[in-house]
Design a protein around this motif. Structure first.
Motif, PDB file in Angstrom:
ATOM      1  N   VAL A  81       0.767  -1.051  -0.168  1.00  0.00           N
ATOM      2  CA  VAL A  81      -0.035   0.029  -0.064  1.00  0.00           C
ATOM      3  C   VAL A  81       0.864   1.194  -0.156  1.00  0.00           C
ATOM      4  O   VAL A  81       1.799   1.488   0.917  1.00  0.00           O
ATOM      5  CB  VAL A  81      -0.870  -0.094   1.269  1.00  0.00           C
ATOM      6  N   PRO A  82       0.768   2.062  -0.855  1.00  0.00           N
ATOM      7  CA  PRO A  82       1.526   3.515  -0.964  1.00  0.00           C
ATOM      8  C   PRO A  82       1.274   4.387  -0.034  1.00  0.00           C
ATOM      9  O   PRO A  82       0.195   4.112   0.775  1.00  0.00           O
ATOM     10  CB  PRO A  82       0.993   4.146  -2.349  1.00  0.00           C
ATOM     11  N   GLU A  83       2.146   4.932   0.821  1.00  0.00           N
ATOM     12  CA  GLU A  83       1.996   5.839   1.958  1.00  0.00           C
ATOM     13  C   GLU A  83       1.240   7.061   1.554  1.00  0.00           C
ATOM     14  O   GLU A  83       0.436   7.305   2.619  1.00  0.00           O
ATOM     15  CB  GLU A  83       3.254   6.284   2.221  1.00  0.00           C
ATOM     16  N   SER A  84       1.067   7.371   0.423  1.00  0.00           N
ATOM     17  CA  SER A  84       0.295   8.492   0.007  1.00  0.00           C
ATOM     18  C   SER A  84      -1.336   8.196   0.204  1.00  0.00           C
ATOM     19  O   SER A  84      -2.069   9.127   0.587  1.00  0.00           O
ATOM     20  CB  SER A  84       0.401   8.927  -1.395  1.00  0.00           C
ATOM     21  N   ARG A  85      -1.640   6.798  -0.062  1.00  0.00           N
ATOM     22  CA  ARG A  85      -3.067   6.523   0.249  1.00  0.00           C
ATOM     23  C   ARG A  85      -3.253   6.383   1.725  1.00  0.00           C
ATOM     24  O   ARG A  85      -4.384   6.641   2.073  1.00  0.00           O
ATOM     25  CB  ARG A  85      -3.260   5.089  -0.484  1.00  0.00           C
TER      26      ARG A  85
END
Length: 395
Positions: A232-236
């Protein structure tokens, strides 16, 4: 680029700096100031009156002196830092981390790398302009099985009972159990919300949050979800926390016991981190290690850390005094050993206050919740770091 950035680019090779300057300017919305270090000058910030939005340092042969000059400055007097240097120099990378570097790039640098760094700077500036309304509490086991989920579930429920708009997030997308604590079965939950994070707003979020009869909102993964949190990308995760913070006064996050980009994202933004442990030498050893990771590798102030000693027994050989000596300066809260009520609460899916209102464990959780409800000031931002940068020092 929605926010115009002032970048200070420092190095010793004029040709190398001009090539990187062109790459920076190609991103749009970037003002770049070049400074060439010559002769005995080693301080990249020498002579400046106003800190830039970011400092890009192209280190040379005097890299140790250049980075030490930054280390000697107070953290509040250093801008976000990107270091550019040769591959494979682990000591250089470690010193860059001490100086507060977000990341470390080696030539040739591509658009994706520099674009990611600049987007993080823009994100930080937006966060500085909008102090979130929600107080964020992260709960994590110092050692597996310490009872962090029990603490997170009943803490969030108690905050709701005390009149707070509270959301509870189960970040263990593989083995999360928080729905059992409330007799709920998630349908469209956390994983789907993270997939849709780029388009999430308060209205869209309501489709993923389940509500307990108390009013508590629960965001957890569905039984059929098959995803690893490391994917899961940190931005999400950031966007998810941002939207939850708009509609709630309190957000409690139950974290799995490993540190990666997604969990570090939560920890860095938390107003407080509850480290849940029990009374054993193994638990104490892991609690010390977790504290060191949070403080020295993630850069969290110790003022944000709280130790919760679960299943406390004053007759235990690992006394409260011994725990305090091993974890100096951290506040300690104790929860009594009440296995019967704790187990029954989980088995029937009923929070402790509904099952055993007068039990010592219930009263202790109330005291913990009330202690966390004290008025707060805007948190001092934690030093942001890159998990990618840290990983490079481990090989």
């Amino acid at each position: 680029m929605l926010t115009r950035l002032e970048i200070r680019l420092v190095g010793r090779s004029r040709a190398d700096m001009e090539a990187l300057e062109a790459l920076l300017r190609s991103q749009g919305g970037i003002d770049v100031t070049l400074r060439q270090l010559i002769n005995g000058c080693v301080d990249p910030l020498e002579g400046i009156e106003t800190l830039p939005d970011a400092l890009v340092l192209m280190v040379g042969e005097s890299w140790e002196a250049e980075l030490m000059a930054l280390c000697e400055r107070p953290a509040g007097e250093r801008p976000p830092l990107l270091v550019v240097g040769p591959k494979g120099n682990v000591e250089l990378i470690r010193l860059a981390m001490r100086a507060g570097a977000r990341d470390y790039f080696s030539p040739p640098i591509d658009d994706g790398e520099i674009g990611r760094f600049l987007r993080e700077i823009v994100r930080d500036r937006r966060e500085e302009l909008a102090f979130p309304t929600a107080s964020l509490t992260a709960v994590i086991n110092a050692k597996g099985g310490s009872g962090a989920s029990l603490v997170a579930a009943n803490l969030a429920h108690r905050l709701t009972v005390e009149g707070k708009e509270c959301a509870l997030v189960d970040m263990d997308v593989q083995f999360g159990s928080l729905p059992l604590y409330f007799n709920l079965i998630p349908d469209h939950g956390l994983v789907q919300a993270l997939d849709a994070a780029d388009s999430l707003d308060s209205l869209a979020m309501s489709a993923y949050v389940q509500h307990h009869e108390s009013g508590l909102g629960l965001l957890a993964s569905s039984p059929e979800d098959r995803v690893n949190l490391s994917e899961v990308p940190e931005s999400r995760v950031e966007q998810l926390l941002h939207v939850l913070g708009q509609d709630h006064e309190e957000v409690v996050v139950d974290l799995p016991r490993w540190i990666n980009g997604a969990t570090a994202c939560v920890l860095e933004r938390a107003d407080r981190v509850l480290m849940v442990m029990q009374q054993s030498v193994a638990h104490l050893h892991d609690a010390q290690r977790l504290r060191d990771i949070l403080v020295h590798e993630l850069g969290l102030p110790t003022a944000r850390l709280v130790v919760v000693v679960n299943r406390y027994d004053k007759r235990n050989e690992v006394s409260l005094g011994a725990i305090g000596d091993a974890l100096p300066g951290l506040p300690l809260h104790t929860l009594p050993n009440d296995y019967r009520h704790a187990s029954q609460s989980i088995n029937v899916g009923s929070p402790l206050i509904e099952l055993a209102r007068k039990a010592p464990l219930t009263r202790a959780l109330k005291a913990l919740a009330l202690a966390l409800m004290t008025p707060r000031e805007p948190p001092v931002p934690a030093r942001r770091w890159s998990l990618r940068l840290w990983n490079r020092t481990q090989h």
